[in-house]
Design a protein around this motif. Structure first.
Motif, PDB file in Angstrom:
ATOM      1  N   GLN A 139       4.969 -13.993  13.333  1.00  0.00           N
ATOM      2  CA  GLN A 139       6.068 -14.223  12.374  1.00  0.00           C
ATOM      3  C   GLN A 139       6.930 -15.454  13.410  1.00  0.00           C
ATOM      4  OE1 GLN A 139       8.287 -10.931  11.009  1.00  0.00           O
ATOM      5  NE2 GLN A 139      10.391 -12.022  11.431  1.00  0.00           N
ATOM      6  N   ALA A 158       7.721 -12.777  -3.970  1.00  0.00           N
ATOM      7  CA  ALA A 158       8.346 -11.904  -5.466  1.00  0.00           C
ATOM      8  C   ALA A 158       7.121 -11.108  -5.769  1.00  0.00           C
ATOM      9  CB  ALA A 158       8.817 -12.975  -6.198  1.00  0.00           C
ATOM     10  N   ALA A 159       5.928 -11.880  -5.998  1.00  0.00           N
ATOM     11  CA  ALA A 159       4.689 -11.018  -6.765  1.00  0.00           C
ATOM     12  C   ALA A 159       4.360  -9.819  -5.571  1.00  0.00           C
ATOM     13  CB  ALA A 159       3.629 -11.969  -6.764  1.00  0.00           C
ATOM     14  N   PHE A 181       0.022 -16.682   3.395  1.00  0.00           N
ATOM     15  CA  PHE A 181      -0.014 -15.813   4.446  1.00  0.00           C
ATOM     16  C   PHE A 181       1.402 -15.411   5.001  1.00  0.00           C
ATOM     17  CE2 PHE A 181       0.624 -16.989   8.995  1.00  0.00           C
ATOM     18  CZ  PHE A 181      -0.354 -16.109   9.741  1.00  0.00           C
ATOM     19  N   THR A 199      -4.740   3.842   0.950  1.00  0.00           N
ATOM     20  CA  THR A 199      -4.546   4.369   2.126  1.00  0.00           C
ATOM     21  C   THR A 199      -4.951   5.708   2.676  1.00  0.00           C
ATOM     22  OG1 THR A 199      -2.446   3.055   2.101  1.00  0.00           O
ATOM     23  CG2 THR A 199      -2.937   4.181   4.013  1.00  0.00           C
ATOM     24  N   GLN A 211       5.967  -7.381   5.311  1.00  0.00           N
ATOM     25  CA  GLN A 211       5.946  -6.314   6.466  1.00  0.00           C
ATOM     26  C   GLN A 211       7.146  -6.039   6.721  1.00  0.00           C
ATOM     27  OE1 GLN A 211       2.598  -5.235   6.875  1.00  0.00           O
ATOM     28  NE2 GLN A 211       1.911  -7.220   5.865  1.00  0.00           N
ATOM     29  N   LYS A 212       7.368  -4.569   7.162  1.00  0.00           N
ATOM     30  CA  LYS A 212       8.838  -4.375   7.711  1.00  0.00           C
ATOM     31  C   LYS A 212       8.985  -4.747   9.117  1.00  0.00           C
ATOM     32  CE  LYS A 212       9.834  -1.398   3.761  1.00  0.00           C
ATOM     33  NZ  LYS A 212       8.459  -2.065   3.093  1.00  0.00           N
ATOM     34  N   LEU A 213       9.058  -5.844   9.445  1.00  0.00           N
ATOM     35  CA  LEU A 213       9.310  -6.098  10.830  1.00  0.00           C
ATOM     36  C   LEU A 213      10.683  -6.686  11.105  1.00  0.00           C
ATOM     37  CD1 LEU A 213       6.419  -8.697  10.920  1.00  0.00           C
ATOM     38  CD2 LEU A 213       6.268  -6.350  11.821  1.00  0.00           C
ATOM     39  N   ARG A 222      -2.384  -8.835 -19.406  1.00  0.00           N
ATOM     40  CA  ARG A 222      -1.134  -7.897 -18.889  1.00  0.00           C
ATOM     41  C   ARG A 222      -0.900  -6.651 -19.673  1.00  0.00           C
ATOM     42  NH1 ARG A 222       3.490 -11.859 -18.440  1.00  0.00           N
ATOM     43  NH2 ARG A 222       2.333 -12.440 -16.763  1.00  0.00           N
ATOM     44  N   LEU A 250      -1.120   1.390  -3.485  1.00  0.00           N
ATOM     45  CA  LEU A 250      -1.463   1.163  -2.199  1.00  0.00           C
ATOM     46  C   LEU A 250      -1.525   2.303  -1.214  1.00  0.00           C
ATOM     47  CD1 LEU A 250       1.045  -1.957  -1.548  1.00  0.00           C
ATOM     48  CD2 LEU A 250      -1.668  -2.217  -1.366  1.00  0.00           C
ATOM     49  N   VAL A 254      -0.547 -14.530 -10.904  1.00  0.00           N
ATOM     50  CA  VAL A 254       0.454 -15.464  -9.941  1.00  0.00           C
ATOM     51  C   VAL A 254      -0.160 -16.536  -9.319  1.00  0.00           C
ATOM     52  CG1 VAL A 254       2.563 -15.429  -8.529  1.00  0.00           C
ATOM     53  CG2 VAL A 254       1.957 -13.265 -10.070  1.00  0.00           C
ATOM     54  N   ARG A 270      -7.251  -2.885   1.406  1.00  0.00           N
ATOM     55  CA  ARG A 270      -5.954  -2.913   0.429  1.00  0.00           C
ATOM     56  C   ARG A 270      -5.904  -4.197   0.043  1.00  0.00           C
ATOM     57  NH1 ARG A 270      -3.772   0.492   4.384  1.00  0.00           N
ATOM     58  NH2 ARG A 270      -2.272  -1.072   5.273  1.00  0.00           N
ATOM     59  N   VAL A 315       7.255 -15.585 -11.887  1.00  0.00           N
ATOM     60  CA  VAL A 315       6.366 -14.274 -11.605  1.00  0.00           C
ATOM     61  C   VAL A 315       6.108 -13.713 -13.115  1.00  0.00           C
ATOM     62  CG1 VAL A 315       6.120 -11.978 -10.947  1.00  0.00           C
ATOM     63  CG2 VAL A 315       6.913 -13.888  -9.452  1.00  0.00           C
ATOM     64  N   LEU A 322       3.229 -11.886   5.611  1.00  0.00           N
ATOM     65  CA  LEU A 322       3.700 -11.557   6.887  1.00  0.00           C
ATOM     66  C   LEU A 322       5.382 -11.047   6.410  1.00  0.00           C
ATOM     67  CD1 LEU A 322       2.778 -11.833   9.829  1.00  0.00           C
ATOM     68  CD2 LEU A 322       3.758 -14.234   9.917  1.00  0.00           C
ATOM     69  N   LEU A 323       5.724 -11.858   5.550  1.00  0.00           N
ATOM     70  CA  LEU A 323       7.231 -11.439   5.675  1.00  0.00           C
ATOM     71  C   LEU A 323       7.685 -10.183   4.737  1.00  0.00           C
ATOM     72  CD1 LEU A 323       8.982 -15.026   5.482  1.00  0.00           C
ATOM     73  CD2 LEU A 323       8.877 -13.469   7.287  1.00  0.00           C
ATOM     74  N   ARG A 351       1.802  -4.299  15.045  1.00  0.00           N
ATOM     75  CA  ARG A 351       3.064  -4.846  14.921  1.00  0.00           C
ATOM     76  C   ARG A 351       3.308  -5.740  16.026  1.00  0.00           C
ATOM     77  NH1 ARG A 351       6.865  -2.179  11.720  1.00  0.00           N
ATOM     78  NH2 ARG A 351       8.564  -2.832  12.778  1.00  0.00           N
TER      79      ARG A 351
END
Lengths: 275, 295
Positions: A15, B177-178, B87, B191, B94-96, B292, B187, B212, B200, A273, B91-92, A8
């Motif tokens: 970030q 969005a994808a 990339f 895991t 993830q739940k940060l 699809r 996922l 996409v 993964r 999308v 990164l965005l 993290r």
């Protein structure tokens, strides 16, 4: 998913790095725009002026800049209204019509959004010249409406396809004619799609440079991007004023974008999308 | 909509079809016609010359330069923009902490007008006052200021860098969005089976957003190939044509020198290249559509 604390920390650091990469130039633009004209540049660069002042903004907001601003508002504003109106009408036909020929026409619309503006601009220029429209707001509005229509139709069609048809059918059964169904049922329901499309047209036309550069020849008709480009030569290295002008040019679109972001992002990514 | 009401479809479509026909499709034909005519500032009346203008361009020294620059520019921007965009999206996703704020801030370059972006970066690259030289000298990486945009060795890389800075947030938005549509249960299953983050990504995430990625790459190829404002304001195609790509060359030849015939020939070549890219786009999209239902 659970992450180890060390993972993290690395992710948060990345970030922050990403944010710095994006923000440093913008921060510097703001910083230099607030720098007093007398404060020299230095190496290493000072990131924030010692005595920030608005004087660059005052100097930069000169009469010609105000003219450019007004021209941009007229041209972009008209383009937004006209494009969104025409696109909504067309998108409705594409979304609800079942004729095979409409599928073919929709492919042409998708194709048209990829046309290179630089390759079609000379014939358009000649059309405008022959119609005696060069160096007018109208020439830019016509060009902007034409080049933004394809994507606008594509966005709005995607939006209308997701609306339930049942409401329109119910209204038709109640005796509403097709024109009333469109204006009383479809238009109000389409509002989020309309906002997303309007933001798209605004972003594109507010910064449009190629047509504005080619079609306008006097200061009275220049829009902001062309006017700003002219400033480079005129003011030499008076970067304070140049950056202040840049901030003033950018603020309106940035403000609109952030207020209406969620509509725009939803409208854009849904289509992209889903294909 | 009943059969009786079909007339309305055509009323609604009429203005759009008229405008697009006149302002987009006719000019495509017009460019091809212009390319067989010779015009210059002294002789503004177009004169039919057959393939003569093509021959002149084809054998000119600049033509291969423009083609090569366009290839380097387009591939460079598209690759870097998509890698960085992907990339950033990962990164965005993830739940940060501060995710929402970061996402909003990262979108800023996308909204910043192109001319403003170019002027800002001209300033960033300035040999005397620019921040880049100042930072690099302070960090001890450079001994003396470099004229990034004025040297033909660095100009193209410098221009590509700016386009990537402005363009990657767009790619990021699409990828984000994808990524948010990727099946969470798959996922989690991976895991539980002991797959690490890397596995993964390779085994679950990438396969499920393949379409996409492909569509996005081809779309950015088309948009980048057509780019004009940033390159023009940063370098005007210079130094010594080092950054002249099709759009800047067409503009300079057409509106700088009023040689509409020559500009049209460059236009026709760029239309041909784009036609190939569009064909690629159709193939990729068709492939995505066919896959699809089974996916």
């Amino acid at each position: 998913m659970k992450q180890a604390a060390s993972t993290r920390i690395v992710l948060v650091a990345l970030q922050i790095l990403l944010a710095i990469f994006v923000l440093i130039p913008l921060f510097w633009m703001l910083s230099v725009s607030l720098k007093p004209p007398t404060e020299p540049f230095s190496i290493p660069a000072r990131l924030w002026p010692q005595e920030p002042t608005m004087s660059n903004y005052v100097t930069a907001f000169r009469p010609e800049f105000r003219t450019y601003f007004l021209n941009s508002i007229i041209v972009s504003g008209s383009s937004v209204v006209i494009t969104v109106s025409l696109a909504l009408l067309a998108a409705y036909s594409f979304a609800r019509g079942t004729l095979l020929v409409l599928t073919g026409l929709m492919s042409l619309v998708v194709l048209a959004q990829m046309f290179p503006h630089s390759a079609i601009i000379i014939p358009i220029y000649k059309l405008m010249r022959d119609a005696d429209l060069l160096n007018t707001h109208l020439s830019l509005i016509i060009a902007y409406v034409s080049v933004t229509l394809p994507v606008a139709i594509w966005m709005l069609r995607g939006f209308l396809l997701k609306l339930p048809v049942s409401l329109e059918e119910a209204a038709a059964i109640d005796g509403a004619g097709p024109v009333r169904v469109f204006f009383d049922i479809v238009v109000p329901l389409a509002r989020p799609g309309v906002i997303a499309t309007a933001v798209y047209v605004l972003i594109v036309t507010w910064q449009e440079f190629l047509f504005a550069l080619s079609f306008t020849s006097t200061k009275e008709m220049r829009t902001l991007p062309v006017g700003l480009n002219d400033f480079i030569g005129q003011y030499g290295i008076r970067y304070g004023e140049l950056m202040a002008s840049s901030v003033m040019v950018s603020l309106p679109v940035i403000a609109v974008f952030f207020f209406l972001q969620r509509y725009f992002v939803a409208g854009l990514t849904a289509g992209a999308v889903k294909g | 909509m009943t059969v009786k009401d079909r007339w309305l479809l055509w009323v609604f479509l009429a203005p759009t079809l008229l405008l697009m026909g006149l302002m987009l499709f006719y000019p495509m034909v017009g460019t091809v016609i212009d390319s067989f005519h010779d015009t210059s500032f002294i002789n503004p009346q177009p004169r039919f010359v057959g393939w003569a203008v093509y021959e002149k361009i084809w054998t000119s020294r600049q033509f291969p330069e423009v083609v090569w620059n366009s290839v380097v520019w387009t591939l460079g921007v598209v690759l870097l923009q998509n890698i960085l965009g992907f990339f950033a999206a990962m990164l965005l996703n993830q739940k940060l902490p501060m995710q929402g704020v970061t996402r909003a801030l990262v979108l800023l370059p996308f909204v910043l007008p192109g001319v403003v972006t170019a002027i800002l970066w001209r300033f960033m690259y300035d040999p005397q006052l620019g921040l880049i030289n100042s930072l690099l000298i302070s960090a001890g990486i450079l001994d003396e200021s470099a004229a990034w945009l004025a040297s033909s060795n660095t100009a193209m890389a410098a221009v590509i860098f700016v386009a990537v800075w402005k363009g990657f947030p767009f790619s990021m938005l699409i990828y984000l969005a994808a990524l948010q549509n990727v099946d969470k249960s798959q996922l989690e299953a991976a895991t539980i089976d002991g797959a690490g983050a890397w596995r993964r990504l390779i085994d679950v995430t990438l396969p499920s957003i393949r379409e996409v990625i492909l569509v996005n790459i081809v779309l950015t190829l088309i948009l980048t190939f057509n780019y004009f404002d940033i390159v023009w304001v940063l370098t005007r195609g210079g130094p010594q044509n080092a950054t002249h790509i099709f759009p800047t060359k067409i503009f300079e030849t057409g509106f700088g020198q009023f040689r509409f015939g020559e500009a049209a020939v460059y236009g026709v070549f760029s239309i041909l290249i784009l036609a190939m890219l569009v064909a690629l786009y159709v193939i990729v999209q068709q492939g995505a559509r066919n896959r699809r239902p089974t996916a």
